[in-house]
Structures are given as structure tokens and as C-alpha cells.
Design an enzyme around this catalytic site. Structure first.
Site, PDB file in Angstrom:
ATOM      1  CD  GLU A  60      -7.372  12.817  24.199  1.00  0.00           C
ATOM      2  OE1 GLU A  60      -6.891  11.963  23.436  1.00  0.00           O
ATOM      3  OE2 GLU A  60      -7.040  12.924  25.393  1.00  0.00           O
ATOM      4  CB  CYS A  61     -12.645  14.873  27.795  1.00  0.00           C
ATOM      5  SG  CYS A  61     -13.917  14.538  29.039  1.00  0.00           S
TER       6      CYS A  61
END
Length: 451
Positions: free
Chosen positions: A334-335
Site C-alpha cells: 500500500e502506497c
């Protein structure tokens, strides 16, 4: 039934002093020997780190958008189990929530779901009698929100405090504290907010101690505790991750940590363990190999852009991550994790798992997202719906032929992220407590690989 005394610390607007007051209260009460449960409204990852430092317990988020209003009280009960007091720091202004969706995900909504009294922190630096109109307006806007008192922040002098207290007598709400105008406690910020605790541990300890001292000097802790004890019991079940029986060895799921990867919800590791995994935390800045026996990899959010030179220089670990992903192992990113898996970040080589190049930009991408899985992956079947959050100042330029992870429906329609063999990588942060099947599915994929 959850019967933990509790307070919600809110404000009319951002930058009123919520974090200083909430963290100071947590530390001050913990200093009295109370077991204090720390919570934060919304998706914020950074403030909970300071809350954890103040209390010695994991900081936990209460996000009614990502998890749904029905999970707020159960998640609160899970985090606050066995505690003497819970302090919940609000987000933005008291009534500010998800854009265009009324009270959803606002501090006001969470306070009602928790049946908790609200302490309103008011920046009084540029007003005197007008403070009464401000407080009266907030207290009367929604009769279901119970504002139990006010803490005045940035008070200029004894005379100023006297004028404010006199004005507030007309509202019938008690003044539970008055903090003098003073140099801000040393909590440095940068492009995404406060610098996380993991990056400044020694300084952060001093900052939290200073917040506690300000609160002890300026607030009536006995009155605040008495107010917290007026919160009624919360009916209903407490959230717990579903424990799955495990036959044989538990697959090792390596979870990135350290200063570069500080964004994680406490419930994620709990869900992985409950699904049958052994969670092994490693630091991509320091460790040159993945934990022994790694069958799957989780790389959450953080600040790889700040540590790009160090992450790039750790060539042995980058090679290990690339080898694991190339072999088809389950990888959830994530990210920050997405950026780490890219070919390069700001011109520095990263893992090269994804055919994409990332760079910093001046534009902040921020907001809640409604997402549907576009493709089958190690996290979700195609068509699975989740709600999430984006928060970054980077842009990613994918190569041709990339298979997206999510179709986003808020605020605009677009596809986003990558699904590639066992890799699911995306800018969108999600809270797995809202969909525990995500953790079970991921661990099942890891188990099949580990056999």
C-alpha cells in the site's frame, strides 16, 4: 457491554490544539497509573504513534467511513479492553466528515456511536466574549452530541482567561482547562503532517512529556476523569479477529516496519495472526534479507521518498524482495509499499517488481475512496467492494499493459494500482477489519506456498 470511562477530544477546526491536549491527557493519566486506551478518529497513521508513546498501548483508529459506523463501538471495545480510561482524539472540526456525506466519519458521529462526552478544545488566542457564541453554537448544533466541557488553548494572560471564563458561564458548560499561549511543543512537520515517532524516538519522548506537563498544569484532571465516568455502557459485542485452527506450521508473513514504513493499523497484524500466520517484522532500511521462511510479504505505508537513498542502497534486500515476488509469492503493498516495488523512485533504483516509475510532486492527493476489485488477487476476488483512503504527494507512471487493482468510484471514476502474479499493489490504504476475508485470503495463499 463495554463500560470503560471515555472522553472524545474535539475542536471547532483543525490546528486548535487537539493533538497536544489529547496526547497530553493520555500521558498525564498514564502517569497517574491508569491504563489508558488511545484512539484516533479517521485514517491518520501518525498521531496514533504519539498516542502509543504516551500510553504504552497501540494507538487505534476509529474510521466510520472505511470500517462502517456499525464497527466503531466494537473496535473501540476491542482496543479499550481492560483499561481504566479511553481518550479519543478527533479529526478536523467536530462536525467535519467525509466530503459530501453529512456527518459520516466525523468526530461528532463517532462521539455519538461511543455515547462519549466531548471536550471541546478552543483556540482562544483572538477572542474574548465571542468564545461563548462559538461554544454555544457547537454545543447546540446537534443535541445528540454531548459537549461536557471546554479546554481553552493559547490563552494570553490571567486577564484574558478571566474574560473567557466569565463569557462561558452563560453557556452553562464548565471550563476544564486553560493552556497558556506558549511556543509549540517540538513536534516537527513535513509534507504529510507530523514526523512519525519511529523517526525521532528520543525527541518524541520529550515532546510527549512536555505535552503531559502542559496538561497537568492547565487542566483539571479530576474533573475530566469524572466527566469520562459519566459515559454509559456500550451494548453489543466487542470486535475480535476470528481465530482459525492451524494444523502444522504457520506460514511466515514478513511485514515491513522501521522508520520508512510506519503506516499500519494494529488490527492488520492481529488479523494475520488470527488467520494462522506468523508475523515477522523487518526493517528495509537495516535488514539485508527477509525473515527466515518468508512465504508472503506485506509492505504498508510510510515515507520511502524521505529514505529513498538508504532503501536504494540496500541492494541485498531489494534483490530478495524481487526474487520473492518473481516466484509468485503473495505480496500486498500500500502506497509506500507500492513505491518500493516500483522500478525507481525519484531516479533511485527500487525493487523493480513493477514496471513503473515514481516521483515526488507538489500536488497532495488526499481523500476517501470507494473501490471495487478489478481483478482476482491475493487480497480479493474481482468485484469485492472496499472503502479506503489515499494520502500521498507522489505520482506513478506505469508501463504499458499493467493490470489495475481497483476501480475507484469516488470522487471520480478511474482505475488504480497493480495486480501482477501474487502482487497486489495500490496507493489506496484499506482497513482489513472491515473485510476480514482479506487477511484470511492472503494467509491462505501464503500457506499454499509454504507447504
Amino acid at each position: 457491554m463495554v463500560s470503560v470511562p471515555r472522553l472524545v477530544v474535539a475542536a471547532p477546526a483543525s490546528n486548535s490544539g487537539k493533538t497536544t491536549v489529547a496526547t497530553g491527557l493520555m500521558a498525564a493519566f498514564a502517569g497517574r497509573g491508569l491504563a489508558v486506551s488511545p484512539h484516533k478518529v479517521g485514517p491518520d497513521y501518525i498521531d496514533p504513534g504519539y498516542h502509543a508513546l504516551a500510553t504504552g498501548r497501540p494507538g487505534r483508529n476509529l474510521d466510520a467511513y472505511m470500517c462502517g459506523p456499525e464497527l466503531i463501538a466494537p473496535l473501540f471495545g476491542h482496543g479499550a479492553a481492560g483499561c481504566d480510561l479511553a481518550v479519543v482524539e478527533g479529526v478536523m472540526g467536530l462536525y467535519d466528515g467525509a466530503s459530501g456525506q453529512g456527518e459520516l466519519a466525523s468526530t461528532a458521529q463517532v462521539s455519538k456511536l461511543l455515547r462519549a462526552p466531548v471536550v471541546l478544545v478552543v483556540d482562544a488566542s483572538s477572542q474574548s466574549r465571542s468564545v461563548a457564541a462559538l461554544v454555544h453554537g457547537f454545543a447546540s448544533w446537534d443535541p445528540e452530541v454531548r459537549i461536557g466541557g471546554v479546554i481553552l488553548n493559547k490563552v494570553g494572560s490571567d486577564r484574558h482567561e478571566a474574560l473567557l471564563r466569565e463569557a462561558l458561564e452563560e453557556t452553562g458548560l464548565p471550563v476544564l482547562g486553560a493552556l497558556r499561549r506558549a511556543p509549540q511543543v517540538a513536534t516537527p512537520s513535513r509534507h504529510l503532517g507530523l514526523v512519525p515517532v519511529a523517526e525521532r524516538q528520543a525527541d518524541a519522548v520529550g515532546a510527549v512529556a512536555a505535552m503531559a506537563e502542559r496538561v497537568r498544569e492547565g487542566c483539571d484532571l479530576d474533573a475530566l476523569l469524572a466527566l469520562a465516568r459519566t459515559a454509559p455502557g456500550l451494548p453489543g459485542a466487542v470486535w475480535e479477529p476470528e481465530q482459525r485452527p492451524v494444523a502444522g506450521a504457520r506460514p511466515v508473513v514478513a511485514v515491513a516496519g522501521g522508520a520508512a514504513f510506519t503506516f499500519a493499523y494494529a488490527e492488520h497484524a492481529e488479523l494475520l495472526r488470527a488467520a494462522g500466520a506468523e508475523v515477522a517484522v523487518f526493517d528495509p532500511l537495516r535488514d539485508e534479507k527477509l525473515p527466515e521462511g518468508t512465504a508472503g510479504l506485506v509492505i504498508g505505508g510510510g515515507f520511502p521518498e524521505v529514505y529513498a537513498p538508504e532503501l536504494s542502497a540496500n541492494e541485498p534486500l531489494r534483490a530478495a524482495v524481487t526474487e520473492l515476488a518473481s516466484a509468485g509469492a503473495p505480496v500486498a503493498a500500500e502506497c509506500a509499499g507500492l513505491l518500493y516495488l516500483a522500478r525507481e523512485l525519484d531516479g533511485r533504483p527500487m525493487c523493480g517488481v513493477l514496471d513503473a516509475s515514481a516521483r515526488m510532486s507538489r500536488r497532495l492527493t488526499l481523500g476517501y475512496r470507494s473501490a471495487v476489485a478489478v481483478s482476482d488477487s491475493v487480497l480479493a476476488e474481482a468485484g469485492t467492494r472496499l472503502r479506503g483512503h489515499e494520502f500521498h504527494r507522489t505520482v506513478l507512471e506505469p508501463g504499458a499493459g499493467a493490470v489495475p487493482a481497483w476501480g475507484l468510484h469516488q470522487p471520480e471514476r478511474r482505475v488504480e494500482g497493480f495486480v501482477q502474479r501474487g502482487v497486489h499493489a495500490s496507493y489506496v490504504h484499506t482497513h482489513w477489519a472491515a473485510a476480514p476475508g482479506v487477511a484470511r485470503r492472503f494467509v491462505d495463499h501464503c500457506r499454499r506456498r509454504a507447504v
